[in-house]
Structures are given as structure tokens and as C-alpha cells.
Design an enzyme around this catalytic site. Structure first.
Site, PDB file in Angstrom:
ATOM      1  CG  ASP A   8      -1.997  -1.090   1.142  1.00  0.00           C
ATOM      2  OD1 ASP A   8      -1.947  -1.928   0.238  1.00  0.00           O
ATOM      3  OD2 ASP A   8      -2.885  -1.122   2.032  1.00  0.00           O
ATOM      4  CG  ASP A  46      -6.608   0.117   1.056  1.00  0.00           C
ATOM      5  OD1 ASP A  46      -6.982  -1.052   1.275  1.00  0.00           O
ATOM      6  OD2 ASP A  46      -6.970   1.092   1.765  1.00  0.00           O
ATOM      7  CG  HIS A  48     -11.202   1.111  -0.080  1.00  0.00           C
ATOM      8  ND1 HIS A  48     -11.224  -0.206   0.328  1.00  0.00           N
ATOM      9  CD2 HIS A  48     -10.330   1.736   0.762  1.00  0.00           C
ATOM     10  CE1 HIS A  48     -10.405  -0.360   1.363  1.00  0.00           C
ATOM     11  NE2 HIS A  48      -9.847   0.800   1.642  1.00  0.00           N
ATOM     12  CG  HIS A  81      -8.472   5.338   2.648  1.00  0.00           C
ATOM     13  ND1 HIS A  81      -9.469   5.131   3.573  1.00  0.00           N
ATOM     14  CD2 HIS A  81      -7.926   4.118   2.418  1.00  0.00           C
ATOM     15  CE1 HIS A  81      -9.509   3.851   3.910  1.00  0.00           C
ATOM     16  NE2 HIS A  81      -8.591   3.208   3.210  1.00  0.00           N
ATOM     17  CE  LYS A 106      -4.116  -4.009   1.275  1.00  0.00           C
ATOM     18  NZ  LYS A 106      -4.945  -3.078   2.046  1.00  0.00           N
ATOM     19  CB  CYS A 151      -2.270  -2.740   5.141  1.00  0.00           C
ATOM     20  SG  CYS A 151      -3.996  -2.179   5.073  1.00  0.00           S
TER      21      CYS A 151
END
Ligand code: VGL
Ligand code: ZN
Length: 209
Positions: A8, A46, A48, A81, A106, A151
Site C-alpha cells: 500500500d 488498497d 476501494h 481514501h 484489495k 495492512c
């Protein structure tokens, strides 16, 4: 074979980003020096959707960093984020992308967070990372990146549970420290799980520079 997992290292986790990790940018030159030392490097990202359940903004009446229950799991509420296809979700521009063989996204499911690069927080779905590494013949993993107390920690713990000989590269990682001792406690938890906590210099020395 040995592999490095870069967790990340994304704009939103760097100073000035939406969920800035203090001093997070200091690891980039350290990681760039590590990349050529490994025959295989993978990154996690990351990633989202905008309606992700880990965002405080998606829960009316809830505050940032509050703990809630999300579909039966404890969940810290974060600032918005790493929204898919936004600049904040991109890997840091100063990170040497050419050294990275594959990027594993992820946290793509709005209903469940995913701190580990291997599984969601409920261990319900795999990202495919562990299976892919095993298919490449990887037996030993080195983990670094952001954030040590989220993470990076859960990626390292899952790596060890999956049977990889696992190392944490401490100085190539930084944490959020929502509470002042969080990083120290995370490193203790990692060490208790049988993961070797080391510094980047140990590696470059062992590999002759
Ligand atoms: C992370 C909080 C929320 C991390 C990701 O990369 O450590 N932390 N999402
Ligand atoms: Zn996240």
C-alpha cells in the site's frame, strides 16, 4: 525463492494524502534500494469503491476513527481514501514501478475491509496473492510498506499463517499510531507470531550491497 511484498505505498497514505501515515514518504528511497535485491517483487494496492463501508462519510452520525461493527466484524472508520481510479489510490510516483512484477488490489468489496494483502478481514475471500506466490515457487517473504499497525501487520501475519518463512523490514515500513504505542505493539505481535523483524541494511549487507 524469496519475494518482497510492498504494501500500500499509495498517494493517500503519504504526507498530504487523505489518510497520511506520518513520515510515510521516508520509506520510498529505502524500498527502491530493496527492489533490485529480490528476484520477485509484488505490491498490494488498497482499492476501494466510493461506497466502501470503512469510510466514516458513508455512516451518518459516525465520527472519524470511531469503531463500529460492519457486517459482523469490528471496523475502524477511516477518511475516504484509495478510491478506485483516483490519484490518491495510485502507487506513489517516486516508487520504482518497473521493479514490481504484479499488483494485487484489495478492499474492493464495499461490505468488508481488507487490511491483509492475502484475505479480507473475515478471511472469507482470498485476493489470490498467496496462491500466486506459491505457484511461482516462493517460500520466503519479506514484507514492508504502509501502515505497520494495519495492512503491513495483517499481511505479515497471514503470510506466516500460510506457511511462508516471513520477515518484516521495519525501517521500510511506517505506521499510523492512532494511539501512541500502536506501532510498537504491532511489531511485538508480529515478532510473537514467529516473524523475523529486521532492518533493510541487514538485507543489502547479506546480499553484497
Ligand atoms: C490501511 C487503514 C485503512 C493500510 C488501509 O494500508 O494500512 N489502513 N486502509
Ligand atoms: Zn483502506
Amino acid at each position: 525463492m524469496k519475494a518482497l511484498i510492498v504494501v500500500d505505498i499509495q498517494n493517500d497514505f503519504l504526507p498530504g494524502g487523505a489518510l497520511a501515515v506520518p513520515d510515510g514518504d521516508a520509506i520510498i528511497p529505502v524500498v527502491n534500494r530493496l527492489l533490485p535485491v529480490f528476484p520477485l517483487v509484488v505490491a498490494t494496492q488498497d482499492w476501494h469503491p466510493a461506497n466502501h463501508g470503512s469510510f466514516a462519510a458513508n455512516h451518518t452520525g459516525r465520527k472519524l476513527f470511531e469503531q463500529i461493527e460492519l457486517n459482523g466484524l469490528p471496523q475502524t472508520l477511516w477518511p475516504v481514501h484509495c478510491v478506485q481510479n483516483t490519484p490518491g489510490a495510485e502507487l506513489a510516483g517516486a516508487l520504482s514501478r518497473e521493479g514490481i512484477a504484479r499488483v494485487f488490489p484489495k478492499g474492493t468489496d464495499a461490505g468488508i475491509d481488507s487490511y491483509s494483502g492475502f484475505f479480507d478481514n473475515g478471511h472469507r475471500k482470498s485476493t489470490g496473492l498467496g496462491e500466486w506466490l506459491k505457484a511461482q515457487g516462493v517460500a520466503e517473504l519479506f514484507v514492508c510498506g504502509l501502515a505497520t499497525d494495519y495492512c503491513v501487520k495483517f499481511t505479515a501475519l497471514d503470510a506466516a499463517t500460510m506457511g511462508f518463512k516471513t520477515h518484516l523490514i521495519e525501517d521500510a515500513s511506517r505506521g499510523v499510531n492512532l494511539r501512541p504505542d500502536d506501532v510498537r505493539k504491532a511489531i511485538e505481535e508480529i515478532a510473537r507470531a514467529g516473524i523475523a523483524v529486521m532492518q533493510s541494511a541487514d538485507l543489502s549487507n547479506a546480499c553484497g550491497g
